[in-house]
Scaffold this motif. Sequence first.
Motif, PDB file in Angstrom:
ATOM      1  N   LEU A  16       0.822  -1.205   0.000  1.00  0.00           N
ATOM      2  CA  LEU A  16       0.000   0.000   0.000  1.00  0.00           C
ATOM      3  C   LEU A  16       0.860   1.260   0.000  1.00  0.00           C
ATOM      4  O   LEU A  16       0.543   2.241  -0.670  1.00  0.00           O
ATOM      5  CB  LEU A  16      -0.925  -0.008   1.216  1.00  0.00           C
ATOM      6  N   VAL A  17       1.962   1.225   0.767  1.00  0.00           N
ATOM      7  CA  VAL A  17       2.874   2.366   0.789  1.00  0.00           C
ATOM      8  C   VAL A  17       3.498   2.575  -0.589  1.00  0.00           C
ATOM      9  O   VAL A  17       3.587   3.696  -1.094  1.00  0.00           O
ATOM     10  CB  VAL A  17       3.964   2.184   1.864  1.00  0.00           C
ATOM     11  N   LYS A  18       3.944   1.464  -1.208  1.00  0.00           N
ATOM     12  CA  LYS A  18       4.551   1.573  -2.541  1.00  0.00           C
ATOM     13  C   LYS A  18       3.539   2.088  -3.564  1.00  0.00           C
ATOM     14  O   LYS A  18       3.873   2.919  -4.418  1.00  0.00           O
ATOM     15  CB  LYS A  18       5.093   0.217  -3.005  1.00  0.00           C
ATOM     16  N   PHE A  19       2.308   1.629  -3.463  1.00  0.00           N
ATOM     17  CA  PHE A  19       1.268   2.089  -4.383  1.00  0.00           C
ATOM     18  C   PHE A  19       1.045   3.594  -4.220  1.00  0.00           C
ATOM     19  O   PHE A  19       0.916   4.327  -5.208  1.00  0.00           O
ATOM     20  CB  PHE A  19      -0.037   1.343  -4.136  1.00  0.00           C
ATOM     21  N   ALA A  20       1.027   4.060  -2.974  1.00  0.00           N
ATOM     22  CA  ALA A  20       0.827   5.485  -2.714  1.00  0.00           C
ATOM     23  C   ALA A  20       1.978   6.320  -3.280  1.00  0.00           C
ATOM     24  O   ALA A  20       1.769   7.382  -3.875  1.00  0.00           O
ATOM     25  CB  ALA A  20       0.672   5.727  -1.216  1.00  0.00           C
ATOM     26  N   LEU A  21       3.216   5.819  -3.094  1.00  0.00           N
ATOM     27  CA  LEU A  21       4.380   6.524  -3.626  1.00  0.00           C
ATOM     28  C   LEU A  21       4.366   6.536  -5.156  1.00  0.00           C
ATOM     29  O   LEU A  21       4.678   7.555  -5.783  1.00  0.00           O
ATOM     30  CB  LEU A  21       5.660   5.878  -3.109  1.00  0.00           C
ATOM     31  N   ASP A  22       4.011   5.384  -5.756  1.00  0.00           N
ATOM     32  CA  ASP A  22       3.950   5.304  -7.222  1.00  0.00           C
ATOM     33  C   ASP A  22       2.886   6.252  -7.777  1.00  0.00           C
ATOM     34  O   ASP A  22       3.086   6.890  -8.820  1.00  0.00           O
ATOM     35  CB  ASP A  22       3.658   3.874  -7.663  1.00  0.00           C
ATOM     36  N   LYS A  23       1.754   6.332  -7.080  1.00  0.00           N
ATOM     37  CA  LYS A  23       0.685   7.219  -7.543  1.00  0.00           C
ATOM     38  C   LYS A  23       1.124   8.675  -7.458  1.00  0.00           C
ATOM     39  O   LYS A  23       0.869   9.474  -8.377  1.00  0.00           O
ATOM     40  CB  LYS A  23      -0.576   6.995  -6.713  1.00  0.00           C
ATOM     41  N   ARG A  24       1.804   9.030  -6.356  1.00  0.00           N
ATOM     42  CA  ARG A  24       2.278  10.393  -6.214  1.00  0.00           C
ATOM     43  C   ARG A  24       3.281  10.743  -7.315  1.00  0.00           C
ATOM     44  O   ARG A  24       3.229  11.819  -7.910  1.00  0.00           O
ATOM     45  CB  ARG A  24       2.925  10.589  -4.837  1.00  0.00           C
ATOM     46  N   ASN A  25       4.190   9.796  -7.622  1.00  0.00           N
ATOM     47  CA  ASN A  25       5.173  10.021  -8.686  1.00  0.00           C
ATOM     48  C   ASN A  25       4.493  10.138 -10.046  1.00  0.00           C
ATOM     49  O   ASN A  25       4.866  10.983 -10.867  1.00  0.00           O
ATOM     50  CB  ASN A  25       6.191   8.883  -8.699  1.00  0.00           C
ATOM     51  N   TYR A  26       3.491   9.301 -10.272  1.00  0.00           N
ATOM     52  CA  TYR A  26       2.739   9.349 -11.531  1.00  0.00           C
ATOM     53  C   TYR A  26       2.088  10.718 -11.725  1.00  0.00           C
ATOM     54  O   TYR A  26       2.189  11.333 -12.796  1.00  0.00           O
ATOM     55  CB  TYR A  26       1.679   8.253 -11.544  1.00  0.00           C
TER      56      TYR A  26
ATOM     57  N   VAL B  39       2.871  13.534 -14.658  1.00  0.00           N
ATOM     58  CA  VAL B  39       1.821  14.089 -15.512  1.00  0.00           C
ATOM     59  C   VAL B  39       1.828  15.606 -15.432  1.00  0.00           C
ATOM     60  O   VAL B  39       1.749  16.309 -16.449  1.00  0.00           O
ATOM     61  CB  VAL B  39       0.440  13.524 -15.105  1.00  0.00           C
ATOM     62  N   ASP B  40       1.952  16.138 -14.217  1.00  0.00           N
ATOM     63  CA  ASP B  40       1.955  17.589 -14.025  1.00  0.00           C
ATOM     64  C   ASP B  40       3.188  18.227 -14.659  1.00  0.00           C
ATOM     65  O   ASP B  40       3.091  19.304 -15.270  1.00  0.00           O
ATOM     66  CB  ASP B  40       1.909  17.910 -12.532  1.00  0.00           C
ATOM     67  N   TRP B  41       4.342  17.591 -14.524  1.00  0.00           N
ATOM     68  CA  TRP B  41       5.586  18.170 -15.011  1.00  0.00           C
ATOM     69  C   TRP B  41       5.760  18.063 -16.524  1.00  0.00           C
ATOM     70  O   TRP B  41       6.415  18.900 -17.140  1.00  0.00           O
ATOM     71  CB  TRP B  41       6.783  17.493 -14.338  1.00  0.00           C
ATOM     72  N   HIS B  42       5.187  17.013 -17.120  1.00  0.00           N
ATOM     73  CA  HIS B  42       5.438  16.765 -18.548  1.00  0.00           C
ATOM     74  C   HIS B  42       4.170  16.815 -19.410  1.00  0.00           C
ATOM     75  O   HIS B  42       4.164  17.455 -20.469  1.00  0.00           O
ATOM     76  CB  HIS B  42       6.138  15.416 -18.726  1.00  0.00           C
ATOM     77  N   VAL B  43       3.118  16.132 -18.990  1.00  0.00           N
ATOM     78  CA  VAL B  43       1.922  16.038 -19.840  1.00  0.00           C
ATOM     79  C   VAL B  43       1.130  17.341 -19.839  1.00  0.00           C
ATOM     80  O   VAL B  43       0.682  17.800 -20.901  1.00  0.00           O
ATOM     81  CB  VAL B  43       1.033  14.862 -19.392  1.00  0.00           C
ATOM     82  N   VAL B  44       0.946  17.944 -18.672  1.00  0.00           N
ATOM     83  CA  VAL B  44       0.177  19.195 -18.617  1.00  0.00           C
ATOM     84  C   VAL B  44       0.777  20.265 -19.533  1.00  0.00           C
ATOM     85  O   VAL B  44       0.053  20.896 -20.322  1.00  0.00           O
ATOM     86  CB  VAL B  44       0.054  19.693 -17.161  1.00  0.00           C
ATOM     87  N   PRO B  45       2.108  20.496 -19.504  1.00  0.00           N
ATOM     88  CA  PRO B  45       2.659  21.477 -20.454  1.00  0.00           C
ATOM     89  C   PRO B  45       2.534  21.038 -21.915  1.00  0.00           C
ATOM     90  O   PRO B  45       2.431  21.895 -22.807  1.00  0.00           O
ATOM     91  CB  PRO B  45       4.127  21.601 -20.031  1.00  0.00           C
ATOM     92  N   MET B  46       2.540  19.736 -22.177  1.00  0.00           N
ATOM     93  CA  MET B  46       2.305  19.285 -23.551  1.00  0.00           C
ATOM     94  C   MET B  46       0.893  19.647 -23.992  1.00  0.00           C
ATOM     95  O   MET B  46       0.667  20.023 -25.144  1.00  0.00           O
ATOM     96  CB  MET B  46       2.543  17.783 -23.664  1.00  0.00           C
ATOM     97  N   ARG B  47      -0.064  19.545 -23.083  1.00  0.00           N
ATOM     98  CA  ARG B  47      -1.437  19.944 -23.401  1.00  0.00           C
ATOM     99  C   ARG B  47      -1.520  21.442 -23.685  1.00  0.00           C
ATOM    100  O   ARG B  47      -2.351  21.893 -24.484  1.00  0.00           O
ATOM    101  CB  ARG B  47      -2.377  19.591 -22.247  1.00  0.00           C
ATOM    102  N   GLN B  48      -0.662  22.220 -23.028  1.00  0.00           N
ATOM    103  CA  GLN B  48      -0.683  23.674 -23.191  1.00  0.00           C
ATOM    104  C   GLN B  48       0.023  24.141 -24.455  1.00  0.00           C
ATOM    105  O   GLN B  48      -0.188  25.265 -24.913  1.00  0.00           O
ATOM    106  CB  GLN B  48      -0.023  24.333 -21.974  1.00  0.00           C
TER     107      GLN B  48
END
Length: 390
Positions: A129-139, A143-152
């Motif tokens: 569960l801890v690893k899943f939470a960390l993976d989700k946060r990294n995901y 997305v925020d660092w790379h995909v969002v600016p690609m959308r912009q």
Amino acid sequence: MSSEGQPVRVLHFSSHDEDCGVGKYQEQYLVGMADLPGVHNKFFDVSPYQTRVMNAAELQKVLDKLTQELQQYDILHIQHEFGLFWFDQFKKIVDTAKAAGKKVVVTVHLSPGFAIKPPVRKGLGPRSLVKFALDKRNYLKMVDWHVVPMRQADLLIVHNDVTLHSLEAFGVDASKIQKIAHPVYDVPAPPVSNEIRTHLNKKDGDVIYCITGFLHRYKGILGAVKALKFLPPNYKLALIGGVKADSDEVVFQDKVTDLIDQLGLHERVYITGFVQDDDRLNALIRECDVCIYPYDRVYYSSLSSGSLNLAFANARPVIAYPTEALKETAQLSDGALVLTSTFAYYELARELQRIDIKKQGKLSEAYAEKMSWAKMSKTLAATYESLLKG
């Protein structure tokens, strides 16, 4: 030309004048557009290799400089590869250009679907569960660092359908994505080299096949070595390149040489080491009879290869594994790219023995002419003009 009749002015944020395939790629475009009257290009003098190691204060100084310089330009064109931008640097660069009122073009060299994996829960225990939470946060961060600016961005350039569909799956407007085939280098005749022939003691009837570019596990180097065991003794292998300095596996060359030693292939394999000079690189390629690209099925379905186009540019026959991206290239190549039936070095050995070297060399030469960087540069320049008019 812009709506005022002036050349479209494009500032490029990219690696350049460095040992980087992405940088060399964009350098070729600027050379190809140099004499076109409708566009003016310039590299921003700070490279992603410099910004990615900067702290917040250092990066802000660069962003301030970028804001100032953008006042003289219409478009910021960014070459994006995930390894070039750490943390939120890519997002801040796009935000800076948008705040300056400029159009943003991004060439996406690696599919987001390869680099950004959605988290998967693998169990119900506390550690899972801890690893899943960390993976989700990294995901979510990726997305925020790379995909969002690609959308912009105003335009995203891709080279294959895998990347195109991945961007769409991440919510990028399909109307902002343009697929442009990867150009082929314009290579003047290099000086004659005998380095590979000498080290491999080439005799009449010998066939030397090679892999070009930095040595990495995704490029099928180990399979290329193993294929020698299923080929007659007159077949020999040249590995034209070395391990990249910032590779995530700097000991990989040792793994390759250990395998050569284990299989007793010392006299049939030669590793050039890193080749910095382009003339020497092209001369080495022309010493070989066939270029091979036994690339990883997953990674190279998400990435187009500049090294592949070096083979075409030097009129060498080309054999490759059938990745999704390379299957697209094969469809464009009018027979110049020969694909193996599957991802297996035995099949690589089979194709090496039955390829028509003379015929395939002529087909490679024809494809290089069809997809030359000079021609594709006109396509990119027209894309800039269309973006401003839109």
